[in-house]
Each structure stands twice: as C-alpha cells, then as structure tokens.
Design a protein around this motif. Sequence first.
Motif, PDB file in Angstrom:
ATOM      1  N   HIS A   1      87.830  35.174  53.645  1.00 54.89           N
ATOM      2  CA  HIS A   1      86.688  36.075  53.638  1.00 54.89           C
ATOM      3  C   HIS A   1      86.736  36.949  52.386  1.00 54.89           C
ATOM      4  O   HIS A   1      87.626  36.800  51.545  1.00 54.89           O
ATOM      5  N   GLU A   2      85.792  37.892  52.296  1.00 51.50           N
ATOM      6  CA  GLU A   2      85.775  38.771  51.134  1.00 51.50           C
ATOM      7  C   GLU A   2      85.404  40.183  51.558  1.00 51.50           C
ATOM      8  O   GLU A   2      84.483  40.394  52.356  1.00 51.50           O
ATOM      9  N   LEU A   3      86.134  41.150  51.022  1.00 52.71           N
ATOM     10  CA  LEU A   3      85.842  42.560  51.228  1.00 52.71           C
ATOM     11  C   LEU A   3      85.070  43.078  50.020  1.00 52.71           C
ATOM     12  O   LEU A   3      85.432  42.797  48.870  1.00 52.71           O
ATOM     13  N   VAL A   4      84.009  43.856  50.284  1.00 50.64           N
ATOM     14  CA  VAL A   4      83.185  44.411  49.214  1.00 50.64           C
ATOM     15  C   VAL A   4      83.136  45.922  49.403  1.00 50.64           C
ATOM     16  O   VAL A   4      82.636  46.420  50.420  1.00 50.64           O
ATOM     17  N   ALA A   5      83.682  46.657  48.441  1.00 51.27           N
ATOM     18  CA  ALA A   5      83.694  48.118  48.489  1.00 51.27           C
ATOM     19  C   ALA A   5      82.664  48.664  47.509  1.00 51.27           C
ATOM     20  O   ALA A   5      82.517  48.159  46.392  1.00 51.27           O
ATOM     21  N   THR A   6      81.970  49.724  47.936  1.00 51.22           N
ATOM     22  CA  THR A   6      80.941  50.340  47.102  1.00 51.22           C
ATOM     23  C   THR A   6      81.132  51.846  47.112  1.00 51.22           C
ATOM     24  O   THR A   6      81.369  52.449  48.168  1.00 51.22           O
ATOM     25  N   SER A   7      81.048  52.441  45.930  1.00 50.00           N
ATOM     26  CA  SER A   7      81.089  53.895  45.802  1.00 50.00           C
ATOM     27  C   SER A   7      80.194  54.272  44.629  1.00 50.00           C
ATOM     28  O   SER A   7      80.547  54.026  43.464  1.00 50.00           O
ATOM     29  N   GLY A   8      79.023  54.830  44.947  1.00 46.98           N
ATOM     30  CA  GLY A   8      78.072  55.149  43.892  1.00 46.98           C
ATOM     31  C   GLY A   8      77.628  53.897  43.164  1.00 46.98           C
ATOM     32  O   GLY A   8      77.155  52.931  43.774  1.00 46.98           O
ATOM     33  N   GLU A   9      77.807  53.901  41.840  1.00 48.15           N
ATOM     34  CA  GLU A   9      77.421  52.742  41.030  1.00 48.15           C
ATOM     35  C   GLU A   9      78.518  51.694  40.947  1.00 48.15           C
ATOM     36  O   GLU A   9      78.303  50.605  40.413  1.00 48.15           O
ATOM     37  N   ARG A  10      79.671  52.020  41.469  1.00 48.08           N
ATOM     38  CA  ARG A  10      80.816  51.100  41.355  1.00 48.08           C
ATOM     39  C   ARG A  10      80.895  50.178  42.567  1.00 48.08           C
ATOM     40  O   ARG A  10      80.580  50.570  43.690  1.00 48.08           O
ATOM     41  N   GLN A  11      81.349  48.954  42.301  1.00 45.66           N
ATOM     42  CA  GLN A  11      81.558  47.992  43.382  1.00 45.66           C
ATOM     43  C   GLN A  11      82.748  47.107  43.023  1.00 45.66           C
ATOM     44  O   GLN A  11      82.984  46.805  41.856  1.00 45.66           O
ATOM     45  N   ALA A  12      83.507  46.724  44.019  1.00 44.50           N
ATOM     46  CA  ALA A  12      84.670  45.852  43.805  1.00 44.50           C
ATOM     47  C   ALA A  12      84.782  44.879  44.969  1.00 44.50           C
ATOM     48  O   ALA A  12      84.317  45.163  46.086  1.00 44.50           O
ATOM     49  N   ARG A  13      85.400  43.757  44.695  1.00 46.23           N
ATOM     50  CA  ARG A  13      85.597  42.719  45.712  1.00 46.23           C
ATOM     51  C   ARG A  13      87.063  42.308  45.745  1.00 46.23           C
ATOM     52  O   ARG A  13      87.749  42.356  44.727  1.00 46.23           O
ATOM     53  N   CYS A  14      87.506  41.887  46.915  1.00 43.33           N
ATOM     54  CA  CYS A  14      88.836  41.277  47.012  1.00 43.33           C
ATOM     55  C   CYS A  14      88.853  40.330  48.202  1.00 43.33           C
ATOM     56  O   CYS A  14      88.126  40.528  49.186  1.00 43.33           O
ATOM     57  N   PRO A  15      89.655  39.255  48.132  1.00 42.83           N
ATOM     58  CA  PRO A  15      89.717  38.310  49.245  1.00 42.83           C
ATOM     59  C   PRO A  15      90.471  38.885  50.433  1.00 42.83           C
ATOM     60  O   PRO A  15      91.463  39.603  50.269  1.00 42.83           O
TER      61      PRO A  15
END
Length: 752
Positions: free
Chosen positions: A144-158
């Motif tokens: 699966h994939e985790l998607v983190a968002t904070s303001g304009e920033r976004q990151a993904r990790c498996p």
Amino acid sequence: MSGLGPGLDPALAELAAAYDVATDFGDWRGGPAQVSASALVSVLAALGVDASTPEAIARSLTARREAPWRRMLPRYVVAREGGASRVAVHVPHGAPATVVLELEQTGRRDLRQLMIWVDPREIDGNLVGEATFEIPDDVPLGYHELVATSGERQARCPLIVVPNRLDTPVQRNWGFMLQLYAVRSSRSWSMGDFGDLRDLAAWSARDLGAGFVLVNPLHAAPPAEPSPYFPSSRRFVNPSYLRVEDVDDVALLPANDLDAAREPLRAKNLVDENLDRVAVWTAKRRILERAFSRRREIGHVAEFAEFVEAQGEQLQDFAAWCALADRYGVAWQEWPEQYRHPHSPHVAEFRDAEPAAVEFHCWLQWLCARQLAAVQEKACAAGMSIGVMHDLAVGANPSGADAWALQDVLAPGVTLGAPADMYNQQGQRWRLPPWRPDALAEAAFRPFRDLVRASFARGGGLRIDHVIGLFRQWWVPDDAVPSDGAYVRLDHEALVGIVLLEAKRARAVVVGEDLGNVEPWVRDYLRERGVFGTSILWFEHDDAGRPRRPDHWRDRCLASVTTHDLPPTAGYLVGEHVEIRAELGLLERFAEEERAADEADRLAWLETLRDEGLLDADVVSAVATVREELSPRRARFAARVEPYVDPIVDALHAYLARTPARLIGVYLPDAVGDRRPVNQPGTVEEYPNWRIPMTDEKERPVLLDELERSPRVRELARLVGGPSVVAPGASATVTSVGDPPATSQDPNSTGG
C-alpha cells in the motif's frame, strides 16, 4: 554493539552502530573477534558514509541523527497483519498534517492522529515537529502507500503489510535434491535440461511417492560460467536448460539440422569428462536462433506479447544487457561508456536500433517460463504436493545483468562473503555485490519483491541459500582479505516479511538454509514466522558435541545427510572433504589433526547408528579397531569403510526417517554411489566446481534412464518414504519408521 576493539575510535564505533555495522563478532571457535578500523571505514564508504577523518565522522554522525527529521515520511513502513502500528510525520513545528492510506487494490482511508507529544528538534535553524498517526489493525496484506499532506507539502511512502506467519500445511514429504546440469538422460545434449527435470519429477512422484524435487539455482548466466551460485541474473532463467525439441518452432526446421546439432553432444552423455557448457549453448543457440526467425508461423504471438508486457521493464533491461553482451562481452564495466547504465539514452537507442536482438532474449525467457510451468504441472499431476523447489542464490555476478540493471541499489567497493568457519578456515570472498539497504528502501524494495515473486512463480517451494543474509551480511572490502570484513545488519522484518507475503500469495513452501555461523535467535525467529530450516546430518550435534538423537531434531526443517558443498555421502564416509582441502591448502590446522577429528566424528555417527539398531555392531567394531591400531597419519577410513559404504548410507537415511523433520531430502548422487563433490568452497579454478556429471562409485556416468530400474534408488526411497515404495532385497538391519514421531523432545520444535 558489544564492545570496542583495541584502539578503535569510540566515535567511529558509534557511527558504525548508527548504520548497523558491527564492530565485533563471534568467531568459529566460539571466541570474540574484533573488526578492524580500516574495514569499518571501507564498509561505511560502501554505504555512502564518509568516515575517513575525525571531522568526517562527526559530520556523518550529525547527518545520521538528523536524517529522519528531514523527511516528512520514513522511507517505508512494515506492519504485520492484524496488528496496529504507527507512522511518524515530520512537519514544521505547529503545522497541521493529514495522512491518507491508499490501498494496493482500490480504496482510500484516512488515518487517525494520536495525541502523542514529541519534543520538536531544531534542523537548520528551524523547529521541526513530529505528528504520530495510527495504522489500523485491519489493513489487508499487500503493498500500500501512505500519503502525508501539510500545507503545500506532500510526501509518500510504501506501507507493506505482511503475514505474521506462513501457515503452509506440510506433512512428511521427501524428495530428491540434485544439480540439474549434472543429471542427464539419453535425450540430454550432454547436460541435464528442463525435460529431464520434468521426467524425473513425474517418475519420482508416481513410482516412489516423492513430494518435491529440489533443484540447483536455474538463474541466467553466461555459458562459460559454471557456478549456479554466481549468476548473471537471479531474476531470470538460464536458457541453456531448455529442452530444444520441446520448442514448438523447432519442429519447423529440417530434421537433419537438429540431428547435426544434438547428436555429437548426446554422444558425450556416457563419457566422464567435465561438462562443456559453452559447447552445449553454442549448439542450442544455433537451433533456437533459426527457430526464432520462424516463430510467427506457429501462432503464439499474443501469448508472447502478454508475457513481455507482464514482465515489464526488468525483462527489457535483461534482454538489452544480453544483446549488448553479445556484441561487447559479458562484463558491462568494459563496454563503451555510453552503455554502462540501463537508463542511458544510448541504451534506449540501441534497443530501438536492434529490436530483433533484444526480442530474441525476451523470447528465450518466455520459452523457459513455459517449460518450467510444464515441469511443475507434470510434477503435481503425478502426485507431488509441493512440486519443484527452486534455489535462490545469495547474489549475482558483479559484471552481470543484475549488477548492470540494479547498480543504483547495490553497494560498491565491497563483496559478500563469510568469516572463517570450520570448513572454510580462511574465510570466503564470494565476489557478490550486496544490496545497499538505504537504496533498496528508497526503491520500496521493488527489486527484491520482483526477485522473490519471480522465484515463487516457477514452482511450489523456494530454498533461500544463506538465509542469514536477510538478517546480516559479511561485507569484505575489495582490497581486504576475507577475514577482514564486518557484519552489516539489514531490516529482516521487511525482507522476511516480503518473502512471506509473496509465498502466501503463491501458496508455496519456504526453506531457509540456516547452516554455519547463524545467531540462535534467527532460527527461533524464522521458525515462528513459518520458514523451514535446514538440517544436515553431519552438522547435527547436541550441546555436548555428540550426534543429535533423532527425536531431538527440528520438525520444521529440510533434513538431509549431505549437501552440495560436501561430497556425496559415500565420498564423505571415506574422507574426500578432508583430503581435497588438504591437497589444495585450505586447512588452517595440520592435516593429521583434521583427519583425526573428522574420523572421530564419523565414528561417533556410526556408533549412534548402531545404538539405534540401524547398523550392524560388527561394522562399527571393525572400523573402530582399525582406527585405534593405526597412527593418525595412516588412520584413514577409506579402505576400511569401503566394504560397508552402502549399508552405512542406508542406515543414515533410515536415521533421517526417525526424525520429526517434515521434509527429507535425498541427494540424488547418493542413490548411485557417486563420490566426488560438485563444489569445493574456497576454490575457483583449483577444482572443477560445478562441472562434474553424476557418476557411480567407479566414475561411470549414470543416466536418468537407468535410475527408474535401479533397486538402489528404490531402497533409499523406501527408507525415507515408508513401506509404500516397493524395494527389492530390503536390508534386515535398516528399517524405516514411516511417519515422523507425533511429538518431539527438542525444545526448539514447534510440534507442527
């Protein structure tokens, strides 16, 4: 980290610990050994860490401590099925954050933030905070994939959710273990092939009740490379094993052309000479290239296209490497500069300019996949519950296809190896580049995932050679002797978890080769996760050093008398493994001392067989008396054991049947009286490793055609498989106990 070596800089030791590099280890004699500072510096360099000066060490330590806080999400998260876990998100202190879980199949889920306070940390003059989110316990198995968002920033990790345990139902099974290239039939082109494997699997299942057949690694390799454990690619298959006559397109060629290619090679099936893989592949390739030119006349175009699409970029990279190797040689480091990286635009141009050359190697892999599928299908149809158990080698040739295609996730400047042990007392350098843990993690473990998935696709089981390599690896710098290395720890929870996930999806059995210098907790961990171990009779001793009694063996293991790194049992009984190492200068102690210790151990096993009622007491007395009368220099078992070899081999296999082991392997050369080892660890050209065909005790080649009629083969099958195997002339002193005991006194046994 248990201690510092004399004069080892504490800051260097701390940096090594931060990167899971050990500064000490236990040697094969049971004492402590220290890692040199030079080895630590070189190993850290291979991990991309500068430890060359005190100032560099300080900078590297700071960078390591700050690294998690510089990432919004970790590189990956591994969670076990049914258990809740957490993920930390790093954002500017006080900034809000959300995390969404995107499932492998379909669907999204919002994760709940936990009210956990973590002190912020100053990074580059800014405060960075940490928010903690809960991963619920009902996330299904998968990638699966985790998607983190904070303001304009976004990151993904498996997020990889793996099974707690591989609960593959396995009852008592036995099967032959073999080196396919060495096992030939009258139809072989002087080297065993997939057709021979299919016939042996079906016959041993149908007539002898075998539940599996364990075969050497079938990984792709240049024809001049004899070792199946030094492949060009572990992901793909060696087309030298193709049964040419089973390729549909070959039927379109003139029969005379086929006869001209194969008959000279078939004539060598009955000749005891080292196998010539180059001659075999040259002849097969000539026929296959002609068949390839007519491939569209048969009508498998759509099936082939589906295969190529399913294999994706990895197949394209492998085929491109093969086509480039055909033109420039098999060492990619010696190619023109523009072709030395798979993502070079010049490689793409080469593919476009030479589509047939690339497609030919894709086609060969398609043929291999079809023939291996047919082997597994025939094996199961004949009654095997597991079928073919494949062998996964530790690594791949540094000049080969995998090292070229995966160079961004492999560690430079070091090789895998092993510190000294009883059988390799000078240590080992395997010339295999290791995974670089951080780069593999950045790639979401996809190269490892794809490798394991492809391995399970070819059969019903997988033996993982040197399974300790999923936990820690001995890295030897390129300019150091094998003993001057260091252990690097890997994330075994991730690597083993991926193996279990892929095995569960394939409904396959996993066997870990856990011999040698293995920490005891590793065996416990693997047992708890449902991975079978490996038990070799000659290595099975209790805490007092005596042969382990049969009811004290592990149940979840593949048990056998010998292995491919030792002589066949008949050769071991007469001391071949000592004599060869003595002749080649591979012993660290005097040969007389080695012989005496080895003979004492073998005598202890004979006495154990006598005590179990499996061997006539007169045999043990005769051997023991001769040994006591002669000095160690002259006290070699060879002449004295020779008359009793067959009864002893029988008794040893009957002993295996009395253990609770769920899987019992019979090394096929043991069934024909072969004496010569196929491999002598610690040598390259000093011994004809991986080139010796299967022969009898007189070094006369034995073909599969003869095995079906062999009373000796049936007797060994009866001893390990029970009375259902019809065996003429059964021995009065060697008996089979059938099913394993219902319980075991071994505290390490799972009982099921």
